[in-house]
Design a protein around this motif. Structure first.
Motif, PDB file in Angstrom:
ATOM      1  N   PHE A 348      37.283  71.025 113.246  1.00 23.02           N
ATOM      2  CA  PHE A 348      37.615  70.603 111.893  1.00 23.02           C
ATOM      3  C   PHE A 348      37.570  69.078 111.765  1.00 23.02           C
ATOM      4  CE2 PHE A 348      40.234  74.559 112.420  1.00 23.02           C
ATOM      5  CZ  PHE A 348      39.485  75.345 111.537  1.00 23.02           C
ATOM      6  N   PRO A 349      37.308  68.572 110.569  1.00 25.45           N
ATOM      7  CA  PRO A 349      37.336  67.120 110.352  1.00 25.45           C
ATOM      8  C   PRO A 349      38.695  66.504 110.654  1.00 25.45           C
ATOM      9  CG  PRO A 349      36.267  68.228 108.501  1.00 25.45           C
ATOM     10  CD  PRO A 349      36.874  69.297 109.353  1.00 25.45           C
ATOM     11  N   GLU A 350      39.775  67.288 110.505  1.00 30.36           N
ATOM     12  CA  GLU A 350      41.125  66.766 110.752  1.00 30.36           C
ATOM     13  C   GLU A 350      41.330  66.296 112.181  1.00 30.36           C
ATOM     14  OE1 GLU A 350      40.974  68.626 107.063  1.00 30.36           O
ATOM     15  OE2 GLU A 350      40.461  69.553 108.989  1.00 30.36           O
ATOM     16  N   MET A 351      40.402  66.644 113.064  1.00 25.24           N
ATOM     17  CA  MET A 351      40.478  66.165 114.437  1.00 25.24           C
ATOM     18  C   MET A 351      40.279  64.655 114.524  1.00 25.24           C
ATOM     19  SD  MET A 351      38.484  69.213 116.447  1.00 25.24           S
ATOM     20  CE  MET A 351      39.206  70.860 116.566  1.00 25.24           C
ATOM     21  N   ARG A 352      39.817  64.058 113.426  1.00 24.56           N
ATOM     22  CA  ARG A 352      39.654  62.609 113.371  1.00 24.56           C
ATOM     23  C   ARG A 352      41.003  61.886 113.256  1.00 24.56           C
ATOM     24  NH1 ARG A 352      35.244  59.474 114.739  1.00 24.56           N
ATOM     25  NH2 ARG A 352      33.329  60.590 114.205  1.00 24.56           N
ATOM     26  N   LEU A 353      42.007  62.588 112.760  1.00 25.07           N
ATOM     27  CA  LEU A 353      43.295  61.955 112.495  1.00 25.07           C
ATOM     28  C   LEU A 353      44.200  61.974 113.724  1.00 25.07           C
ATOM     29  CD1 LEU A 353      43.989  63.519 108.981  1.00 25.07           C
ATOM     30  CD2 LEU A 353      43.069  61.240 109.486  1.00 25.07           C
ATOM     31  N   SER A 354      45.025  60.975 113.855  1.00 25.21           N
ATOM     32  CA  SER A 354      45.983  60.872 114.961  1.00 25.21           C
ATOM     33  C   SER A 354      47.340  60.477 114.393  1.00 25.21           C
ATOM     34  CB  SER A 354      45.525  59.837 115.991  1.00 25.21           C
ATOM     35  OG  SER A 354      46.542  59.540 116.915  1.00 25.21           O
ATOM     36  N   LYS A 355      48.339  61.348 114.541  1.00 26.31           N
ATOM     37  CA  LYS A 355      49.670  61.092 113.984  1.00 26.31           C
ATOM     38  C   LYS A 355      50.275  59.807 114.537  1.00 26.31           C
ATOM     39  CE  LYS A 355      50.621  66.074 113.744  1.00 26.31           C
ATOM     40  NZ  LYS A 355      51.484  67.167 114.266  1.00 26.31           N
ATOM     41  N   SER A 356      50.248  59.663 115.843  1.00 21.19           N
ATOM     42  CA  SER A 356      50.891  58.505 116.459  1.00 21.19           C
ATOM     43  C   SER A 356      50.196  57.202 116.066  1.00 21.19           C
ATOM     44  CB  SER A 356      50.894  58.661 117.987  1.00 21.19           C
ATOM     45  OG  SER A 356      49.577  58.831 118.474  1.00 21.19           O
ATOM     46  N   SER A 357      48.881  57.205 116.062  1.00 19.45           N
ATOM     47  CA  SER A 357      48.135  55.987 115.718  1.00 19.45           C
ATOM     48  C   SER A 357      48.397  55.568 114.283  1.00 19.45           C
ATOM     49  CB  SER A 357      46.628  56.218 115.924  1.00 19.45           C
ATOM     50  OG  SER A 357      46.344  56.517 117.275  1.00 19.45           O
ATOM     51  N   LEU A 358      48.412  56.541 113.370  1.00 21.65           N
ATOM     52  CA  LEU A 358      48.633  56.223 111.965  1.00 21.65           C
ATOM     53  C   LEU A 358      50.060  55.739 111.709  1.00 21.65           C
ATOM     54  CD1 LEU A 358      46.653  59.158 110.300  1.00 21.65           C
ATOM     55  CD2 LEU A 358      46.113  56.723 110.182  1.00 21.65           C
ATOM     56  N   PHE A 359      51.030  56.341 112.390  1.00 21.87           N
ATOM     57  CA  PHE A 359      52.412  55.894 112.199  1.00 21.87           C
ATOM     58  C   PHE A 359      52.591  54.469 112.717  1.00 21.87           C
ATOM     59  CE2 PHE A 359      56.787  55.301 113.597  1.00 21.87           C
ATOM     60  CZ  PHE A 359      57.486  55.612 112.432  1.00 21.87           C
ATOM     61  N   ILE A 360      52.033  54.178 113.880  1.00 23.13           N
ATOM     62  CA  ILE A 360      52.144  52.816 114.440  1.00 23.13           C
ATOM     63  C   ILE A 360      51.493  51.804 113.498  1.00 23.13           C
ATOM     64  CG2 ILE A 360      51.386  51.311 116.318  1.00 23.13           C
ATOM     65  CD1 ILE A 360      51.671  53.733 118.192  1.00 23.13           C
ATOM     66  N   ALA A 361      50.303  52.150 112.973  1.00 27.27           N
ATOM     67  CA  ALA A 361      49.613  51.246 112.046  1.00 27.27           C
ATOM     68  C   ALA A 361      50.457  51.013 110.793  1.00 27.27           C
ATOM     69  CB  ALA A 361      48.254  51.827 111.672  1.00 27.27           C
ATOM     70  N   ALA A 362      51.066  52.082 110.257  1.00 26.87           N
ATOM     71  CA  ALA A 362      51.899  51.955 109.058  1.00 26.87           C
ATOM     72  C   ALA A 362      53.135  51.097 109.343  1.00 26.87           C
ATOM     73  CB  ALA A 362      52.319  53.334 108.563  1.00 26.87           C
ATOM     74  N   PHE A 363      53.740  51.273 110.516  1.00 24.18           N
ATOM     75  CA  PHE A 363      54.924  50.491 110.889  1.00 24.18           C
ATOM     76  C   PHE A 363      54.575  49.002 111.000  1.00 24.18           C
ATOM     77  CE2 PHE A 363      57.697  48.554 114.095  1.00 24.18           C
ATOM     78  CZ  PHE A 363      58.945  48.829 113.551  1.00 24.18           C
ATOM     79  N   ILE A 364      53.427  48.702 111.595  1.00 22.62           N
ATOM     80  CA  ILE A 364      53.002  47.299 111.729  1.00 22.62           C
ATOM     81  C   ILE A 364      52.771  46.682 110.350  1.00 22.62           C
ATOM     82  CG2 ILE A 364      51.137  45.790 112.532  1.00 22.62           C
ATOM     83  CD1 ILE A 364      50.808  47.704 114.919  1.00 22.62           C
ATOM     84  N   MET A 365      52.094  47.429 109.459  1.00 22.93           N
ATOM     85  CA  MET A 365      51.868  46.911 108.105  1.00 22.93           C
ATOM     86  C   MET A 365      53.185  46.655 107.386  1.00 22.93           C
ATOM     87  SD  MET A 365      48.609  48.907 106.420  1.00 22.93           S
ATOM     88  CE  MET A 365      49.111  50.561 106.881  1.00 22.93           C
ATOM     89  N   ALA A 366      54.089  47.636 107.441  1.00 25.32           N
ATOM     90  CA  ALA A 366      55.350  47.532 106.705  1.00 25.32           C
ATOM     91  C   ALA A 366      56.180  46.339 107.160  1.00 25.32           C
ATOM     92  CB  ALA A 366      56.143  48.823 106.874  1.00 25.32           C
ATOM     93  N   THR A 367      56.349  46.183 108.467  1.00 26.45           N
ATOM     94  CA  THR A 367      57.166  45.081 108.985  1.00 26.45           C
ATOM     95  C   THR A 367      56.504  43.726 108.713  1.00 26.45           C
ATOM     96  OG1 THR A 367      56.148  45.419 111.175  1.00 26.45           O
ATOM     97  CG2 THR A 367      58.284  46.453 110.767  1.00 26.45           C
ATOM     98  N   SER A 368      55.177  43.689 108.753  1.00 30.82           N
ATOM     99  CA  SER A 368      54.463  42.429 108.517  1.00 30.82           C
ATOM    100  C   SER A 368      54.553  42.000 107.061  1.00 30.82           C
ATOM    101  CB  SER A 368      52.994  42.573 108.934  1.00 30.82           C
ATOM    102  OG  SER A 368      52.885  42.875 110.309  1.00 30.82           O
ATOM    103  N   PHE A 369      54.369  42.935 106.135  1.00 32.81           N
ATOM    104  CA  PHE A 369      54.485  42.603 104.715  1.00 32.81           C
ATOM    105  C   PHE A 369      55.916  42.173 104.380  1.00 32.81           C
ATOM    106  CE2 PHE A 369      50.772  45.662 104.008  1.00 32.81           C
ATOM    107  CZ  PHE A 369      49.855  44.616 103.892  1.00 32.81           C
ATOM    108  N   CYS A 370      56.886  42.878 104.963  1.00 35.92           N
ATOM    109  CA  CYS A 370      58.291  42.522 104.757  1.00 35.92           C
ATOM    110  C   CYS A 370      58.570  41.114 105.278  1.00 35.92           C
ATOM    111  CB  CYS A 370      59.188  43.542 105.454  1.00 35.92           C
ATOM    112  SG  CYS A 370      60.956  43.169 105.408  1.00 35.92           S
ATOM    113  N   GLY A 371      58.079  40.820 106.474  1.00 35.48           N
ATOM    114  CA  GLY A 371      58.279  39.499 107.062  1.00 35.48           C
ATOM    115  C   GLY A 371      57.647  38.403 106.229  1.00 35.48           C
ATOM    116  N   TYR A 372      56.437  38.671 105.697  1.00 31.22           N
ATOM    117  CA  TYR A 372      55.780  37.682 104.846  1.00 31.22           C
ATOM    118  C   TYR A 372      56.624  37.395 103.598  1.00 31.22           C
ATOM    119  CZ  TYR A 372      52.921  35.903 101.072  1.00 31.22           C
ATOM    120  OH  TYR A 372      52.480  35.161 100.012  1.00 31.22           O
TER     121      TYR A 372
END
Length: 481
Positions: A348-372
């Motif tokens: 399935f195409p969903e095999m392209r997605l990775s839960k852990s990778s996406l959560f880490i990326a979202a956490f980095i974005m959130a903390t960085s925007f908040c810090g800015y």
């Protein structure tokens, strides 16, 4: 075939991936050899031609991004020249994104049904006319009008670029190719403000538009000379239609096309969630970009050249994010395919997605925007906001790579339409972000604003993981396309 949804062509079998015992079949009927050829989702071209196509897609994307981001350092100057307000001046940027969002569906529908060649060349013509008129504008209303014309062309090439790359690269190459395509866009987003600042400071803001005229003219001429049709389904369909219909019948068929048929893909919840999440990412990121320009120009009192230079620091995060995102996307996908084949399970195409990778990326974005946000509100040293921007671009690029490749791979026959859905929602939200960023920041403060916006990136990531956990559900719904 998006414009033939109502015709229910029952002589068609669509296979989403390379053959295996458990391939997903959307409509089942006997196939002729000619039909089987049309199901191939990759056009066989020479290596040289493949990278020429890739280069054209990337260059058009870079120019489209530059047509917005080069203007950021020039906005205060344009405001003074036309005696306008900050809100109206920001609208010259916002309207560009808004029109791209509204027209991407039309270009995507056309490209998936009638080919990408003519649409790509036409987009360059619109872009040349729009940027030429923008350079000659003598008031803010005229500038906004020609920005609309240039956005018509940008809407096409935004939609077509991903489709062209998907057509000529193999499955195990697509993640890396598309990640570098996104990377080029991010590189431009980082470099364009610096270049725009140089143009503005030494040659005036109109020189930005003249440089875009030269760039679009070059890409247009190269595309006229060397562009080949890359849509495999259109190529095979044209071969059949030439035997059965004359040119008058083909013109009648064009006139019956539903220009917004590509948006029908949004009825699939998995695609809708992905498009909204990508759009929200863009909303937050571009709100910060607009804020960055005004904060470092008026609060920290830097010149337009230096403000543009500070944007380039995001290149570090973009480069690392593109490399890691593309590599991880392909490796995770191929590893899951191997396991599925060993267990005789469907792919399935969903095999392209990775839960852990996406959560880490979202956490980095959130903390960085908040810090800015808090560093600007508390007037901390200017370097703090720049560093947070670099980390934000790192997370932004990784998340964008995973989700974009998944959306494209979910609809191999409707790649441009899938990209049009992304652009439609994304650009409408981008326009909203560019138009309201300063007002929202003045209303509640940058610290609270970007803490809330960044936090929503984390709280909404479960929608993407929900998609990954319901592969069979999405494939069953695809049977009705």
């Amino acid at each position: 075939m998006m414009n033939n949804d109502c015709n229910e062509n029952k002589n068609l079998t669509v296979i989403l991936h390379k053959p295996s015992n458990d391939d997903v079949i959307l409509e089942e009927k006997d196939l002729s050899n000619e039909d089987q050829e049309s199901m191939n989702t990759q056009v066989k071209v020479s290596t040289g031609k493949k990278y020429i196509i890739f280069a054209m897609a990337v260059l058009s994307q870079i120019l489209n991004q530059a047509s917005t981001d080069e203007l950021y350092p020039a906005l205060p100057i344009i405001q003074m020249d036309f005696n306008s307000t900050a809100t109206v001046t920001n609208f010259t940027v916002a309207v560009h994104s808004l029109v791209i969002g509204l027209l991407s569906a039309i270009w995507g529908t056309y490209a998936d049904n009638y080919g990408r060649k003519f649409a790509f060349i036409a987009s360059m013509i619109f872009s040349v006319i729009g940027n030429c008129g923008s350079a000659l504008s003598f008031n803010i209303e005229m500038l906004i009008g020609f920005r609309v014309i240039s956005a018509i062309g940008a809407a096409a090439s935004y939609t077509l670029g991903v489709g062209m790359i998907n057509d000529v690269f193999k499955d195990h190459e697509k993640g890396k190719a598309l990640s570098w395509y996104v990377c080029a866009n991010s590189y431009c987003a980082a470099c364009a403000p610096f270049i725009g600042g140089l143009f503005t400071q030494y040659m005036g803001w109109r020189s930005i538009y003249w440089s875009l005229v030269i760039g679009y003219s070059f890409v247009g001429l190269v595309s006229i000379v060397s562009f080949v049709e890359t849509n495999p389904f259109v190529i095979n369909e044209k071969r059949r239609q030439q035997k059965k219909k004359n040119w008058m019948n083909r013109i009648k068929e064009h006139s019956k096309m539903n220009p917004f048929a590509s948006l029908k893909l949004l009825k699939f919840v998995n695609i809708l969630f992905c498009c909204v999440y990508l759009g929200w990412m863009g909303f937050v990121n571009n709100s910060v970009d607009i804020s960055f320009t005004w904060a470092y120009s008026t609060q920290y009192h830097f010149s337009s050249t230096l403000v543009g230079l500070f944007y380039m620091c995001g290149l570090v995060g973009t480069t690392i994010g593109s490399f890691i995102g593309g590599m991880m996307s392909d490796r995770i996908y191929m590893r899951k395919i191997e396991r599925a084949k060993e267990a005789n399970n469907p792919i399935f195409p969903e095999m392209r997605l990775s839960k852990s990778s996406l959560f880490i990326a979202a956490f980095i974005m959130a903390t960085s925007f908040c810090g800015y946000g808090w560093s600007v509100e508390k007037n901390i040293h200017f370097s703090a906001g720049i560093i947070f921007q670099a980390f934000a671009q790192f997370g932004f690029t990784i998340a964008g790579c995973f989700i974009t490749v998944y959306v494209i791979q979910s609809f191999p026959k409707h790649v441009s339409s899938a990209q049009a859905c992304i652009q439609t929602i994304k650009c409408i939200l981008l326009a909203a972000g560019r138009f309201t960023a300063i007002e929202l920041q003045n209303l509640i403060g940058s610290g609270i604003l970007y803490t809330i916006l960044g936090g929503l990136l984390i709280f909404t990531i479960p929608f993407i993981t929900y998609i990954q956990c319901n592969s069979l559900k999405w494939q069953n719904k695809l049977a009705n396309i």
